[in-house]
Write a protein that holds these residues in place. Structure first.
Motif, PDB file in Angstrom:
ATOM      1  N   SER B  48      -5.333  10.163  24.701  1.00  0.00           N
ATOM      2  CA  SER B  48      -4.951   8.826  24.215  1.00  0.00           C
ATOM      3  C   SER B  48      -3.766   8.902  23.264  1.00  0.00           C
ATOM      4  CB  SER B  48      -6.128   8.193  23.474  1.00  0.00           C
ATOM      5  OG  SER B  48      -5.690   7.059  22.763  1.00  0.00           O
ATOM      6  N   HIS B  50      -3.205   6.433  21.325  1.00  0.00           N
ATOM      7  CA  HIS B  50      -3.625   5.516  20.254  1.00  0.00           C
ATOM      8  C   HIS B  50      -4.795   6.119  19.483  1.00  0.00           C
ATOM      9  CE1 HIS B  50      -1.099   2.686  22.331  1.00  0.00           C
ATOM     10  NE2 HIS B  50      -1.835   2.802  23.444  1.00  0.00           N
ATOM     11  N   HIS B  52      -7.022   4.212  18.048  1.00  0.00           N
ATOM     12  CA  HIS B  52      -8.175   3.330  18.163  1.00  0.00           C
ATOM     13  C   HIS B  52      -7.850   2.275  19.203  1.00  0.00           C
ATOM     14  CE1 HIS B  52     -11.456   0.793  15.852  1.00  0.00           C
ATOM     15  NE2 HIS B  52     -11.909   1.346  16.950  1.00  0.00           N
ATOM     16  N   ALA B  53      -8.598   2.255  20.282  1.00  0.00           N
ATOM     17  CA  ALA B  53      -8.307   1.283  21.343  1.00  0.00           C
ATOM     18  C   ALA B  53      -9.489   1.201  22.283  1.00  0.00           C
ATOM     19  CB  ALA B  53      -7.047   1.696  22.123  1.00  0.00           C
ATOM     20  N   ASN B  54      -9.642   0.007  22.876  1.00  0.00           N
ATOM     21  CA  ASN B  54     -10.572  -0.106  23.995  1.00  0.00           C
ATOM     22  C   ASN B  54      -9.847   0.265  25.280  1.00  0.00           C
ATOM     23  OD1 ASN B  54     -12.890  -1.055  22.596  1.00  0.00           O
ATOM     24  ND2 ASN B  54     -11.901  -3.072  22.407  1.00  0.00           N
ATOM     25  N   LYS B 108     -14.005   3.487  24.952  1.00  0.00           N
ATOM     26  CA  LYS B 108     -12.969   3.355  23.926  1.00  0.00           C
ATOM     27  C   LYS B 108     -12.504   4.718  23.444  1.00  0.00           C
ATOM     28  CE  LYS B 108     -13.699   1.636  19.804  1.00  0.00           C
ATOM     29  NZ  LYS B 108     -14.173   0.862  18.619  1.00  0.00           N
ATOM     30  N   TYR B 138      -4.821  -0.060  27.713  1.00  0.00           N
ATOM     31  CA  TYR B 138      -5.538  -0.041  26.436  1.00  0.00           C
ATOM     32  C   TYR B 138      -5.480  -1.402  25.758  1.00  0.00           C
ATOM     33  CZ  TYR B 138      -5.119   5.116  26.543  1.00  0.00           C
ATOM     34  OH  TYR B 138      -5.187   6.434  26.868  1.00  0.00           O
ATOM     35  N   GLU B 139      -6.518  -1.756  25.046  1.00  0.00           N
ATOM     36  CA  GLU B 139      -6.464  -2.844  24.068  1.00  0.00           C
ATOM     37  C   GLU B 139      -6.452  -2.168  22.704  1.00  0.00           C
ATOM     38  OE1 GLU B 139      -9.317  -6.480  22.410  1.00  0.00           O
ATOM     39  OE2 GLU B 139     -10.078  -4.960  23.772  1.00  0.00           O
ATOM     40  N   VAL B 140      -5.265  -2.142  22.087  1.00  0.00           N
ATOM     41  CA  VAL B 140      -5.093  -1.346  20.866  1.00  0.00           C
ATOM     42  C   VAL B 140      -5.770  -2.048  19.694  1.00  0.00           C
ATOM     43  CG1 VAL B 140      -3.422  -0.308  19.293  1.00  0.00           C
ATOM     44  CG2 VAL B 140      -2.970  -0.361  21.761  1.00  0.00           C
ATOM     45  N   LEU B 141      -6.511  -1.260  18.911  1.00  0.00           N
ATOM     46  CA  LEU B 141      -7.240  -1.764  17.744  1.00  0.00           C
ATOM     47  C   LEU B 141      -6.644  -1.131  16.495  1.00  0.00           C
ATOM     48  CD1 LEU B 141     -10.807  -1.287  19.257  1.00  0.00           C
ATOM     49  CD2 LEU B 141      -9.522  -3.433  19.108  1.00  0.00           C
TER      50      LEU B 141
END
Lengths: 760, 760
Positions: B48, B50, B52-54, B108, B138-141
């Motif tokens: 990844s 990122h 933190h991401a879904n 995630k 990804y849905e970035v958090l």
């Protein structure tokens, strides 16, 4: 079929899938040739083109200068030879020098194919080319290719330093390494008292074990002197001892890693390439792999011995054997050490004979040094004895089984050569063969008058062995148990040893995880040979498993917070003597060991000095084309005392495989030599082993006469099965054609000679 | 130097050449990356980008279609995830799901570098290219990069299914996986009664173990379900258990072959690549090797935890500590499991304090899951405690050693967190350090006024461990003894275990032949970690060797045909009680075992539940350039209670190595993160570990306070040595500059900030 119908065991006597099955059928199992590492050098061995010659000089300079060549060695590089040849030797004992010279010639060659030099190179072709560039000057000597020539008055002597032991006398300038004699009773008087005496001479040619995997050995000699050898061997410790002897090193300096083995049958007990690979490795500082071609295997590894057997048997009016005498002359090959001593032991074991004499001769000839081959020495004498017995039966008009049962050796009988018999199954096996479907079915003749059919029987014996073995068991929390052993798995060691442990532990065979390990990881374990492994290593596994059960019993007491004495173990597992609610299987207890005192890990070893021999009776139906001499085995049955069959499918496989080898030796297989001492049939095309297309399905009858020396009654089963075929087939040929062939293999030309169609 | 001058031992305390020395220095030793076989597939892991991401979707179709690609896996291929994620899990226990998600993300990602997919291909470049061709949506958090952020009110929650245990209460929607408290006496009253109370807050960044060998794992999943894993691990059995958990299999279905290991320091206890390699292998039917780059190692293996430590200590008028309180907040990384519990145990162990409270917090953040790093958790608290103690000493005007000796914990004292102390050496070590050449020598200042020098001391503690180990010994006829163990040799296991056996056997260390074996060949053995191996595996070796001696005593009786009770063993070997002429060394007897009952082969195992902790006192002299903030350690001494030094050179190496790591952590090493959660210094160029050029020769003082729990007095020595440096160096900086740095690493910028040269 299994003669005993009900089993008291849960694992023993079943036929689980072998633990190494998937590895083997998917090609993942690693054999000797599968070893490779980054800087592996490949080697080639230069072999003598002469059967007998002095080496005048070797010039390796051209070879050493060739591109890709890393190093060349000759006999001068071998430690024993280099140190003046006898540092390690007791007076008069030249065995270590012979051992070294066998793997790399000293100042003479004594068989065609004898290693003279070895090369290590970056690649195999460079090594092969360099080997061809080595210049060797030979003084060619006359070869000695037969026992008669070797013991003749004007025989060329192979080894000036061989001192023969002839009935206790030291004799120089001889090719007879030893002549021994066993006597029981008064043979002369016995023959004098006999009603019928028949005396004949037999000859059996050398035959090769024909294992499918040629020898390959890799060695690395590290700068700190530690040597690692990866090789296909029947006994890693045995190989370690031999290599240590030849290299003049303590054995623990050498680690032998046993690779999977593609057959051995006794032929992979001696080392061949290992010492040379090690010495090359020391020279070049890299690991070195040496491999044999099939021709190398035939020409330069040990076949089963050839022999000339004189046989004389006398019977009284009732058909009781009253006297017997054997004159056993075995080819040792190029160095002393034929299986004549074992031949002498096996010779008359099937019969209880009051007066016996056996003379044995170990004779060197300029052929490759013989090696063990399945019941070594026994086929030769079974051929001779069973042929003469058959002739006697005809002479006195007695049914062959009746004669054999009348004379059969029994528990408590004195063996002619060897100890008192224990619980042997001679009678049981004879009766099982006699009562078999096969023997009870009439043999129908062909409608073609040129085709003749005959039936013969024969009995054979093998003494079996015990010796040293070690087994370690470790209990996993998921109720599996790892088993570590040092016994090469040729014919099913993983299964047969694991099953014995599983039986004691009360778990399925599949829950055992067996591994064959190297010489640094287990206690000394003798070679897989002598039909000893299922018996002796199995006994070690039994001892280890019994100790595991005792330890687990103590653990159960801890889990239940009981006194150790109040917990008992039986076939259902562990339970409290007093509270029937408290009971737990081995498998459940294995998952509850946490906090009870560490891993349950047990090692047990044995050194078993007694073993019980075993008998096999074979029935052979043969069909012979009298116009061509071609023969076919059309039905074949093996009845054998197997003690207790741990894995019956493996046992049946042993019986069938050994019978097939015996049939091949009886009918076709031989070292066919030219007059210069070269083998002219050194390929599987010319060396005619029977294939599955040549043989009928071999029927087996497992007769379970339990061995009281072993907790499950095991007897070795792998070897005796090669002993009876030659005699049984000779008797079948006589039944078919009325001629007696006493020179095997009984190939078409000999049948036609016997029939008078051609002349010898 | 060794504090005790005379040894009662012949092998222990000597410095033989290590058994694996030649293999290691000649490059022959095989590490994880050296495994290869004919059809080995090479793999690549997509990680990844990122923190933190879904994961919304993963499209592997393009990758699968690329030339050379054999197979691709994602989290959906992992057994636990596939089976609905909780089959194996007890209610509320998500540890197995976390274990699986850690090695291959589920729905995630929770750290940059988190594995998202893996590819196996014919060659490495094809695998790498294919990994790049995998499309992940990804849905970035928002990332959570600090403890303060993680426990803040509006913190993004890493794991919806994490249920925190906060002083026994279950708490949802939290990043605090646990909060525990230990109390002793009445801390509030203690502080109220104190004359001086100092309370400070400290912060220590994550640092990596920096082992030289990146992770490489190869796995083959055979058609019969057996899995073989070749990997570099601190504990083969521990790895087997983890892989079994993630793959939802019984452990014995997996064989872990431990390769040589290029450093671990706690970081090679977790598995990373093994489960993915296995699942890829199952998919493609070939062995698969996965390797990490150095950047992968930094970004995706567990560093030592970062922590924020609140520390409050109160002393009475005599300088006796009357109360202490610690507030220990440790980063767990992306999944629960920081070393906070061990930190709590170590925190106040050096001192006997009547009133103590320790609060511990295990906090998840979006960084790689932390792993053990040498005395995990202890450097953080030693930094805090020793800094506050130094401040107290200055405040009350007491000499630092005098203060520490006054307050030192002793045998029989109640540990603030943990059991009653056994035979500890706090006082002995403090006295040895105080009396050392180093401490007795004055520290001279530089003639350059911009260069300031200072000296500081610090004490640290590690609890050590025992646990399970198994050892097998086999006696060779040439009087060598093979030793088989399951303990990874990181810091000298072969030597330290062999020497303990050799001492009992009465043979030189060189006669031992140790081997580290796979999980199928030895009883369960815990990981080499917790400074347990020389202690616990050594104890198993002692037990095995003692049993070998007893067996050999019985064999000597057989050889001499004596009653067993009449043969005794002492330091000269075996002898008859009654006949002084009858005596034989172990080595001679080993050559005379033939015929006495088989190989002498013994396995012994232990499960040791108690261990004794140990203390180290470090003295650091620092030189600081006040213009640049650059610091140099100019003299450094480690005094440590080592119980009994089996191989003093190895022990010294442990003391030096751990001190060097502690110095690096104190001055330079840290995970330097950007605001998105990426590590910006993930190479050895940017991640500044001290090299030999950066450090002086580290002096060592081995203080041997024998451990009565062990037959030779051994205590674990490998870990505590990393604990004292940070506090000692902080104190030295204060001594040099008069400033207290409570945020480590105390890099040049922080020194300049402390001096007011630059602003924070």
């Amino acid at each position: 079929m299994v003669a005993t119908s009900e089993s008291k065991y849960r694992v023993i006597g079943t036929r689980p899938i072998r633990h190494d099955g998937v590895e083997k059928v998917t090609g993942r199992a690693l054999y000797g040739a599968d070893i490779r590492m980054g800087d592996l050098a490949l080697g080639a061995v230069l072999r003598s083109p002469h059967a007998h010659a002095n080496i005048k000089s070797i010039d390796v300079s051209a070879a050493e200068a060739m591109p890709g060549v890393l190093g060349v060695i000759t006999g001068k590089d071998m430690p024993i030879a280099r140190s003046g040849s006898v540092d390690l030797l007791e007076e008069g004992n030249v065995s270590l020098k012979f051992a070294s010279n066998r793997v790399m010639a000293g100042d003479k060659v004594v068989f065609k194919g004898h290693p003279v030099a070895a090369v290590a190179a970056m690649d195999l072709n460079s090594a092969l080319e360099a080997a061809r560039a080595i210049k060797v000057e030979y003084e060619v000597l006359p070869p000695v290719l037969s026992i008669r020539r070797a013991i003749g008055n004007d025989a060329p002597i192979l080894h000036d330093d061989l001192v023969g032991d002839h009935l206790g006398e030291s004799v120089n300038s001889t090719n007879i390494a030893s002549h021994f004699r066993h006597e029981l009773g008064d043979p002369e008087q016995g023959f004098a008292d006999a009603k019928v005496v028949i005396e004949r001479e037999f000859e059996l040619a050398s035959a090769h074990q024909g294992y499918i995997e040629p020898q390959t050995s890799t060695a690395f000699w590290a700068p700190d002197g530690k040597i690692t050898v990866w090789t296909s061997t029947q006994g890693s410790f045995n190989a370690r001892e031999q290599i240590a002897g030849v290299l003049n090193l303590p054995p623990s300096q050498i680690k032998v890693v046993p690779m999977e083995i593609g057959g051995g049958f006794g032929g992979k007990i001696p080392v061949y390439l290992e010492p040379s690979a090690a010495v090359l490795s020391r020279k070049i500082g890299r690991p070195v792999r040496l491999s044999m071609s099939r021709t190398d295997v035939f020409e330069a590894t040990g076949p089963g011995a050839g022999a000339v057997i004189g046989m004389k048997i006398g019977v009284d009016a009732n058909g009781k054997i009253v006297a017997a005498a054997g004159d056993l002359k075995y080819e040792a090959g190029a160095y002393p050490g034929s299986p004549v001593a074992a031949g002498a032991e096996c010779c008359f074991s099937a019969y209880n004979i009051p007066n016996v004499r056996v003379d044995g001769y170990d004779i060197v000839v300029t052929k490759p040094k013989t090696a063990a081959y399945r019941a070594p020495g026994s086929p030769h004498v079974a051929f001779a004895v069973e042929s003469v017995v058959d002739e006697i039966c005809k002479e006195i008009g007695m049914e062959p089984f009746e004669f054999r049962l009348l004379n059969a050796s029994k528990q408590g009988d004195r063996r002619a050569v060897g100890p008192i018999f224990g619980r042997i199954g001679t009678t049981e096996v004879l009766e099982a063969a006699r009562d078999s479907d096969h023997y009870q079915a009439p043999l129908e003749q062909s409608s073609n008058p040129a085709i003749k059919r005959g039936r013969g029987i024969g009995i054979g014996f093998w003494r079996n062995a015990g010796r040293k073995s070690t087994v370690t068991l470790n209990v996993n929390r998921d109720s599996t148990v790892t088993l570590t052993e040092g016994s090469t798995d040729i014919g099913g060691t993983r299964a047969s040893i694991s099953m014995q442990a599983a039986e004691v532990l009360g778990i399925p065979a599949e829950k055992m995880k067996p591994t064959i390990v190297d010489t640094d990881l287990i206690g000394y374990t003798d070679a897989t040979g002598g039909s000893r492994t299922t018996y002796a290593t199995g006994h070690a596994a039994y001892n280890a498993a019994t100790a595991v059960i005792e330890e687990m019993r103590l653990r159960a007491a801890q889990v239940w917070e009981l006194e150790p004495d109040s917990v008992i173990h039986d076939e259902n597992g562990f339970s409290s003597k007093f509270d029937p609610e408290l009971n737990i299987s081995f498998e459940d207890l294995a998952g509850r060991l946490e906090g009870t005192g560490g891993p349950v890990s047990i090692t047990a070893s044995v050194d078993i000095t007694r073993a019980e021999g075993t008998f096999g009776v074979h029935i052979a139906d043969i069909e012979i084309d009298t116009e061509t001499g071609k023969s076919d085995i059309i039905r074949y049955t093996v009845a054998q005392d197997v003690g207790r069959a741990i894995h019956p499918a493996y046992v049946e496989g042993q019986l069938q495989g050994g019978a097939a080898q015996g049939i091949g030796w009886a009918l076709n297989e031989e070292y066919f030599m030219d007059s210069d001492g070269g083998m002219v049939n050194s390929s599987f095309l010319d060396y005619r082993m029977p294939t599955s297309l040549d043989l009928p399905d071999i029927e087996t009858i497992l007769v379970e006469v339990e061995n009281p020396l072993h907790p499950f009654g095991v007897k070795g089963v792998g070897e005796v099965t090669i002993a009876p075929p030659i005699g049984a087939i000779s008797n079948a040929i006589h039944d078919a054609l009325g001629i007696r062939l006493r020179n095997a293999p009984m190939k078409p030309s000999r049948i036609l000679e016997g029939l008078g169609v051609i002349s010898a």
